[in-house]
Write a protein that holds these residues in place. Structure first.
Motif, short mmCIF file in Angstrom:
data_model
loop_
_atom_site.label_atom_id
_atom_site.label_comp_id
_atom_site.label_asym_id
_atom_site.label_seq_id
_atom_site.Cartn_x
_atom_site.Cartn_y
_atom_site.Cartn_z
N UNK A 8 40.05 38.47 29.76
CA UNK A 8 39.37 39.20 30.84
C UNK A 8 39.50 38.43 32.15
N UNK A 9 39.24 37.13 32.10
CA UNK A 9 39.34 36.30 33.32
C UNK A 9 40.78 36.28 33.81
N UNK A 10 41.72 36.17 32.88
CA UNK A 10 43.14 36.15 33.24
C UNK A 10 43.53 37.44 33.94
N UNK A 11 43.04 38.58 33.43
CA UNK A 11 43.37 39.87 34.05
C UNK A 11 42.74 39.99 35.44
N UNK A 12 41.52 39.50 35.61
CA UNK A 12 40.87 39.55 36.93
C UNK A 12 41.62 38.69 37.94
N UNK A 13 42.04 37.50 37.51
CA UNK A 13 42.73 36.60 38.45
C UNK A 13 44.16 37.03 38.74
N UNK A 14 44.77 37.80 37.83
CA UNK A 14 46.13 38.29 38.09
C UNK A 14 46.10 39.63 38.81
N UNK A 15 44.92 40.25 38.91
CA UNK A 15 44.80 41.52 39.62
C UNK A 15 45.10 42.73 38.76
N UNK A 16 45.21 42.56 37.45
CA UNK A 16 45.54 43.68 36.56
C UNK A 16 44.30 44.40 36.03
N UNK A 17 43.14 43.75 36.12
CA UNK A 17 41.92 44.31 35.53
C UNK A 17 41.40 45.49 36.34
N UNK A 18 40.71 46.39 35.64
CA UNK A 18 39.99 47.48 36.30
C UNK A 18 38.60 46.92 36.59
N UNK A 19 38.16 46.93 37.85
CA UNK A 19 36.89 46.26 38.20
C UNK A 19 35.70 46.83 37.42
N UNK A 20 34.90 45.92 36.85
CA UNK A 20 33.68 46.28 36.14
C UNK A 20 32.55 45.52 36.82
N UNK A 21 31.58 46.26 37.36
CA UNK A 21 30.51 45.64 38.16
C UNK A 21 29.69 44.66 37.33
N UNK A 22 29.52 44.93 36.03
CA UNK A 22 28.73 44.02 35.18
C UNK A 22 29.43 42.67 35.05
N UNK A 23 30.74 42.70 34.85
CA UNK A 23 31.50 41.44 34.71
C UNK A 23 31.50 40.68 36.04
N UNK A 24 31.67 41.40 37.14
CA UNK A 24 31.67 40.75 38.45
C UNK A 24 30.31 40.10 38.72
N UNK A 25 29.22 40.77 38.32
CA UNK A 25 27.87 40.22 38.48
C UNK A 25 27.72 38.94 37.66
N UNK A 26 28.22 38.95 36.41
CA UNK A 26 28.16 37.75 35.56
C UNK A 26 28.93 36.60 36.22
N UNK A 44 40.90 43.87 43.76
CA UNK A 44 41.50 43.62 45.07
C UNK A 44 42.02 42.18 45.15
N UNK A 45 42.96 41.98 46.06
CA UNK A 45 43.56 40.66 46.25
C UNK A 45 42.48 39.66 46.66
N UNK A 46 41.57 40.11 47.53
CA UNK A 46 40.50 39.23 48.02
C UNK A 46 39.59 38.79 46.87
N UNK A 47 39.25 39.72 45.99
CA UNK A 47 38.35 39.40 44.86
C UNK A 47 39.02 38.42 43.90
N UNK A 48 40.29 38.65 43.59
CA UNK A 48 40.95 37.74 42.63
C UNK A 48 41.08 36.34 43.21
N UNK A 49 41.34 36.24 44.53
CA UNK A 49 41.41 34.91 45.16
C UNK A 49 40.05 34.23 45.15
#
Length: 142
Positions: free
Chosen positions: A111-129, A80-85
């Motif tokens: 992985x970080x680049x994809x999360x910040x650009x909004x292209x990643x598929x959310x993975x709860x383990x990575x978000x927890x880390x 989501x836009x909110x998560x990447x921001x």
């Protein structure tokens, strides 16, 4: 044992000939040529899948029709836009680069680049880390 002569074997080679694989086709060809000479009307039909191991085309046309009728747009859930921001802001506040943050959570910098650009598929383990390393709650309310 009188009357029985010595037993001999016949060593003459025996040759068995089979008709070639095109024998039937040649007969058909002869019949067609004879009919042409006599002036009869001839209809020939080429079978496209004859003698092959291909499935009948009707099953593929059914699958194609189902795909064409499918109107639902299927795609993966994205970050989501909110998560990447939130990730970007927390990383900048900690004065970390994407590569440094990736190293801290044992992931690739991509992985970080994809999360910040909004292209990643959310993975709860990575978000927890990310939450643990950045010291910020990224999901839900702050």
């Amino acid at each position: 044992m009188s009357g029985i002569g010595p037993i001999t074997q016949d060593w003459e080679p025996v040759v068995i000939r089979k008709k070639g694989p095109n024998a039937a086709a040649k007969k058909d060809e002869k019949a067609v040529n004879a009919a042409r000479r006599s002036g009869a009307e001839i209809d020939t039909l080429k079978k496209s899948n004859a003698g092959t191991n291909k499935a009948a085309s009707s099953s593929t046309s059914l699958n194609t029709r189902k795909l064409d009728e499918e109107s639902e747009n299927l795609s993966h859930e994205r970050v989501s836009t909110e998560l990447k921001k939130n990730i970007m802001q927390a990383r900048i506040n900690k004065k970390l680069t994407q590569a440094q943050l990736a190293q801290l959570i044992n992931e690739k910098p991509q992985v970080i680049q994809e999360y910040e650009s909004g292209k990643a598929i959310p993975n709860q383990q990575i978000i927890t880390k990310l939450e643990r390393v950045l010291g910020v709650k990224l999901r839900g309310k702050k």
